[in-house]
Design an enzyme around this catalytic site. Structure first.
Site, short mmCIF file in Angstrom:
data_model
loop_
_atom_site.label_atom_id
_atom_site.label_comp_id
_atom_site.label_asym_id
_atom_site.label_seq_id
_atom_site.Cartn_x
_atom_site.Cartn_y
_atom_site.Cartn_z
N ASP A 44 0.85 -1.18 -0.09
CA ASP A 44 -0.12 -0.07 0.06
C ASP A 44 0.73 1.46 0.02
O ASP A 44 1.88 1.15 0.65
CB ASP A 44 -0.77 -0.02 1.14
CG ASP A 44 -2.00 -0.99 1.15
OD1 ASP A 44 -2.52 -1.24 0.06
OD2 ASP A 44 -2.38 -1.53 2.24
N ARG A 45 0.22 2.39 -0.40
CA ARG A 45 0.98 3.60 -0.62
C ARG A 45 1.45 4.01 0.98
O ARG A 45 2.49 4.73 1.14
CB ARG A 45 -0.07 4.65 -1.05
CG ARG A 45 0.66 6.02 -1.43
CD ARG A 45 -0.53 6.78 -2.11
NE ARG A 45 -0.43 8.23 -1.81
CZ ARG A 45 -1.25 9.15 -2.10
NH1 ARG A 45 -2.44 8.94 -2.45
NH2 ARG A 45 -0.61 10.53 -1.87
#
Length: 179
Positions: A44-45
């Site tokens: 995930d970012r």
């Protein structure tokens, strides 16, 4: 066959383009200029750490597909200090909205000597934090964050340290090496 071990920084997308976004966001193409490689799995970012990239479709599938149960170890900074009940719950499997997780390996961890995060995590003087090492063998969306929240300890920082036999080692954020 090419296999790249990349230390994905916080706030970087695990893809090479960001088409259609109204604002430009950092992507893998800002760090890796190797033709024909693609991420094996996601990170995930708002997570950091080890991301594997390869040009071998079978290896990519073996790394990313949960049916192979490849262990992935995360260093997780959580809000509060997990007690034995919370750690036991993680070891037994946690009930999430999409069902029970597989049992995880988990242990308390002294604060690791890792790079500072930009931006830093939110600190609250009245709430302690702690680190755990959590190893899962599946890969549901935001699973580690949902698991720690389910046992009462929201994730503050998430660093993927190991995937199978590959580990981050001394790879600095935003840099990579060939395996």
């Amino acid at each position: 066959m090419t296999l790249i071990l990349f230390n994905k920084p916080y706030d970087v997308l695990s893809q090479f383009t960001d088409r259609g976004s109204p604002t430009t966001r950092a992507t893998l193409s800002d760090f890796i200029d190797v033709p024909g490689v693609y991420p094996a799995g996601r990170l995930d970012r708002d997570s950091e750490g080890l991301l594997l990239l390869t040009d071998d479709g079978r290896l990519q599938s073996r790394i990313a597909d949960p049916k192979f149960k490849l262990p992935k170890t995360y260093w997780v900074q959580v809000e509060g200090v997990p007690d034995n009940a919370a750690l036991t719950a993680l070891r037994s499997g946690v009930l999430l909205k999409d069902g029970m997780t597989r049992p995880a390996d988990v242990e308390s961890l002294d604060a690791p000597d890792v790079w500072p995060r930009t931006p830093p995590i939110r600190y609250r003087a009245s709430i302690p934090d702690a680190w755990i090492a959590l190893t899962i063998r599946e890969g549901r969306n935001r699973q580690v964050r949902r698991m720690t929240a389910a046992v009462g300890h929201p994730t503050l920082r998430l660093i993927r340290w190991r995937v199978g036999d590959w580990s981050l080692g001394d790879i600095a954020p935003g840099t990579w090496r060939r395996a």
